[in-house]
Design a protein around this motif. Structure first.
Motif, mmCIF file in Angstrom:
data_model
loop_
_atom_site.group_PDB
_atom_site.id
_atom_site.type_symbol
_atom_site.label_atom_id
_atom_site.label_comp_id
_atom_site.label_asym_id
_atom_site.label_seq_id
_atom_site.Cartn_x
_atom_site.Cartn_y
_atom_site.Cartn_z
ATOM 1 N N CYS B 413 0.859 -1.190 0.000
ATOM 2 C CA CYS B 413 0.000 0.000 0.000
ATOM 3 C C CYS B 413 0.898 1.245 0.000
ATOM 4 O O CYS B 413 2.094 1.146 0.224
ATOM 5 N N CYS B 419 0.037 8.313 2.574
ATOM 6 C CA CYS B 419 -1.279 8.139 3.173
ATOM 7 C C CYS B 419 -1.373 8.804 4.546
ATOM 8 O O CYS B 419 -0.498 8.619 5.392
ATOM 9 N N ALA B 422 -1.499 6.283 7.585
ATOM 10 C CA ALA B 422 -0.417 5.315 7.773
ATOM 11 C C ALA B 422 0.208 5.428 9.155
ATOM 12 O O ALA B 422 0.336 6.514 9.715
ATOM 13 N N CYS B 456 -0.835 0.288 7.696
ATOM 14 C CA CYS B 456 -1.620 0.452 8.920
ATOM 15 C C CYS B 456 -2.697 -0.628 8.940
ATOM 16 O O CYS B 456 -2.851 -1.399 7.986
ATOM 17 N N CYS B 460 -4.965 -2.071 3.374
ATOM 18 C CA CYS B 460 -5.096 -1.887 1.923
ATOM 19 C C CYS B 460 -4.110 -2.760 1.163
ATOM 20 O O CYS B 460 -4.310 -3.041 -0.018
#
Ligand code: SF4
Lengths: 126, 556
Positions: B413, B419, B422, B456, B460
């Motif tokens: 991911c 992100c 994250a 995380c 994803c």
């Protein structure tokens, strides 16, 4: 006071004592036996992010409810087309919300019958 | 391929027009970010760590060469010269400017694409088997059904404000390459008693912080009931799904809290109500959609030069070994282009690379490309006589990595690099592991191995479904990487088991190396894969490899 939004724009709310008020989580089956006797139903939207009212409206229509169906509460003008397509006749918003989202924003969605995928999928077989 | 009709064109253009005026209102300060947020989310525009991010849908992972060229052009003109292909068959642009986004959407509309419903609590991009229409083990091409569902779910008036996002995947093959058991609704094509096509309907799968393998809701759903039945599922979920806690809002929790039998009862009742509202127009539309997915006009030509090239060029032969899959036409192959070249960001492609892939598809793959959930690009219909030239042209632009299905063919991911959610980095960890594996020169010996990394708990990177899954967490401000073992994304879907305590960033690469060594030492033969060995001997020997004798249980 509040404002009623229809395809022709804003109008002040009139008398509403004939409305049955239910919240968006109301089980439609509870009303099955009396639907024919109900003149008008108003579904409360507590938050614009809570889409239950759209499904409830559709379910009532599918169950044969032919009376007036109104959505009241937290509804964005961007959701007007969804409300109409789901089976609502009109939307009721507060005066304050009518200032924040003026009539022209709602009128911009009054062509809700256009560009509607569902109308492509549900026309009776030709 | 499906081509937009006037209706589709009109719809997408209208949405671009609406969003253009909303963006203008935001830029002029007429609306606040709070008011703008639900509007941009309806159009796939996120606010990330450093900039906006635009997520563009690639319905059922299918692209024409013209569409791939447009994606390249957009990355070059409006972004930083690359795009990121995701596990849900989308492409993400990480650096668009807000004022440019309406123009980007307009460019996408020119090639019949959009970013609608790639975010928000609504039905997301419909994904499908990336080998659809080409795979040897297929009952029928699942994409016409996916397209039908795409049209039904697009702007569905009831389902734009669901309790949470909603993902649907479709496959037409017995080998499940679409991960249907990890979707809110998974549709697996099956044949009924009369040989007619229908679907096994799976509901309530999903990853995230509570990984769940979906359960069968209906063993066999006839095709003509497809839309009313999934409409029944989503409407039951819309009414019943929890809205008080976003971590309990996905349908997997609704199923768990109410039980599959209760859900089935509600869905079947709703289905009766819904079915009456479909008058057959959907089936006529499906018939028209099907004509848009004809089998390609296969060429009939000798493939002798393929065999010559195999004998003459070792690198080519190595690539052929890993990057081809059997096509239903024996003279053809399905080519997987790895986006996991050593040192690259998994899933990224530059504008030049996209251009080259578009050209190859136009010239050699009946004008088609696919995006896989494993973040690679597929040329689905390649005559074997063209493979050597394709390989050479891919090698020119660093796209010839011969690692499909191997250890360095990661899913990773975006993690801390992009992100906002994250808790750890994932891309750099993937790159370090790839570098170590390359140093050790054990990748081909290890063979089939799925490593997946999430930055995380939202998962994803699908780490739960990896043979070796890595989850990056934050432990008191320090990155900590947890390992799960034995996950499986296929038709035998399984959630991986946690091996024990996590490792700091500077120890995770060596930990993975120890796992690979343990596997090589324990396997019965070269043909026993990592997952097979794991299933045979269990987790203990791998725990010992990770933590040493006796320490594992104590530390866990
Ligand atoms: S798993 Fe977490 S870090 Fe990775 S992309 Fe998803 S939300 Fe972001």
């Amino acid at each position: 006071m509040s404002i009623i939004v229809t395809d022709s724009g804003f109008a002040p709310a009139g008398a509403d004592s004939h409305f049955l008020d239910i919240d968006a989580g109301h089980p439609p089956t509870d009303l099955a036996d009396e639907l024919n006797n109900i003149e008008a139903i108003r579904i409360e939207f507590a938050s614009f992010a809570d889409g239950r009212g759209f499904t409830l409206a559709r379910q009532l229509r599918l169950m044969g409810f032919g009376g007036r169906l109104r959505a009241r509460g937290q509804i964005m003008c961007e959701q007007y087309a969804m409300a109409r397509r789901a089976g609502f006749d009109e939307v009721e918003i507060s005066d304050a919300d009518a200032v924040r989202q003026p009539q022209e924003n709602w009128l911009a969605r009054a062509n809700w019958a256009a560009h509607d995928y569902q109308s492509q999928l549900r026309r009776p077989s030709s | 391929m499906y081509r937009y009709n006037d209706f589709d064109h009109g719809f997408v253009r209208e949405r671009v027009r609406q969003f253009r005026s909303q963006v203008q209102a935001r830029i002029d300060g007429v609306i606040s970010e709070d008011e703008f947020k639900p509007l941009r989310l309806m159009n796939g525009l996120y606010l990330q760590l450093h900039a906006y991010m635009l997520r563009v849908a690639i319905p059922y992972g299918t692209l024409s060469s013209a569409q791939m060229r447009a994606l390249a052009m957009i990355s070059q003109r409006w972004d930083k010269g690359y795009g990121h292909f995701t596990t849900r068959q989308n492409i993400q642009y990480n650096w668009p400017k807000l004022r440019d986004v309406p123009d980007i959407l307009s460019d996408l509309a020119d090639v019949e694409m959009h970013a609608i419903q790639t975010s928000g609590n609504t039905i997301r991009n419909i994904t499908a088997d990336h080998f659809a229409g080409a795979a040897r083990d297929e009952i029928a091409d699942p994409r016409p059904y996916a397209e039908l569902i795409r049209q039904w779910s697009t702007d569905h008036p009831e389902f734009q404000f669901l309790p949470r996002k909603f993902k649907i995947a479709v496959t037409g093959s017995s080998d499940d390459r679409a991960v249907t058991r990890a979707h809110d609704i998974g549709l697996r094509m099956a044949r009924g008693q009369d040989g007619d096509i229908g679907f096994e309907v799976i509901v309530g799968g999903g990853l995230g912080r509570t990984p769940v393998i979906g359960e069968v809701l209906r063993e066999f759903l006839p095709v003509q009931d497809l839309l009313p039945y999934i409409e029944a599922i989503v409407s039951v979920y819309n009414m019943l799904g929890r809205r008080d806690n976003k971590y309990k809002a996905r349908i997997k929790i609704t199923v768990r809290e109410n039980g599959i039998d209760k859900i089935r009862e509600l869905v079947e009742a709703e289905f009766i109500l819904r079915r009456a509202s479909f008058g057959g127009a959907d089936q006529e539309l499906l018939a028209r959609i099907k004509t848009a997915f004809p089998a390609p006009d296969f060429i009939d030509a000798p493939i002798a030069n393929f065999k010559t090239a195999l004998a003459a060029n070792d690198d080519f032969a190595t690539w052929v070994e890993t990057n081809l899959s059997p096509h239903k036409n024996p003279d053809y192959a399905i080519v997987t282009i790895s986006l996991k070249t050593l040192g690259a960001t998994p899933g990224d492609a530059t504008d030049t690379q996209m251009q080259v892939m578009a050209n190859l598809a136009e010239q050699f793959s009946h004008d088609e490309l696919r995006v896989s959930h494993e973040q690679n690009i597929i040329l689905p219909h390649v005559h074997k006589s063209h493979l050597a030239e394709i390989y050479a042209r891919l090698a020119d632009v660093q796209l010839a990595a011969a690692n499909v299905g191997l250890a360095s063919d990661f899913i990773a991911c975006p993690g801390m690099d992009y992100c906002t959610l994250a808790t750890a980095r994932s891309i750099p960890i993937a790159q370090e592991i790839a570098a170590r594996i390359d140093e050790l020169k054990i990748e081909r010996d290890v063979g089939l191995l799925k490593i997946k990394i999430s930055g995380c708990i939202n998962a994803c990177g699908h780490h739960h479904l990896a043979h070796i899954g890595i989850l990056g967490l934050d432990r008191a401000g320090v990155e900590n990487y947890q390992i799960t073992l034995g996950g499986d994304a296929t038709q035998n879907a399984e959630i991986g088991k946690r091996a024990g305590p996590g490792f700091p960033a500077d120890e995770i690469v060596s930990a993975i190396e120890r796992l690979l060594e343990a596997y090589l030492a324990q396997r019965t033969s070269r043909t026993e894969t990592f997952l097979e060995t794991y299933r045979r001997i269990g987790i203990e020997p791998f725990k010992i490899a990770l933590y040493g004798d006796g320490k594992a249980n104590h530390a866990a």
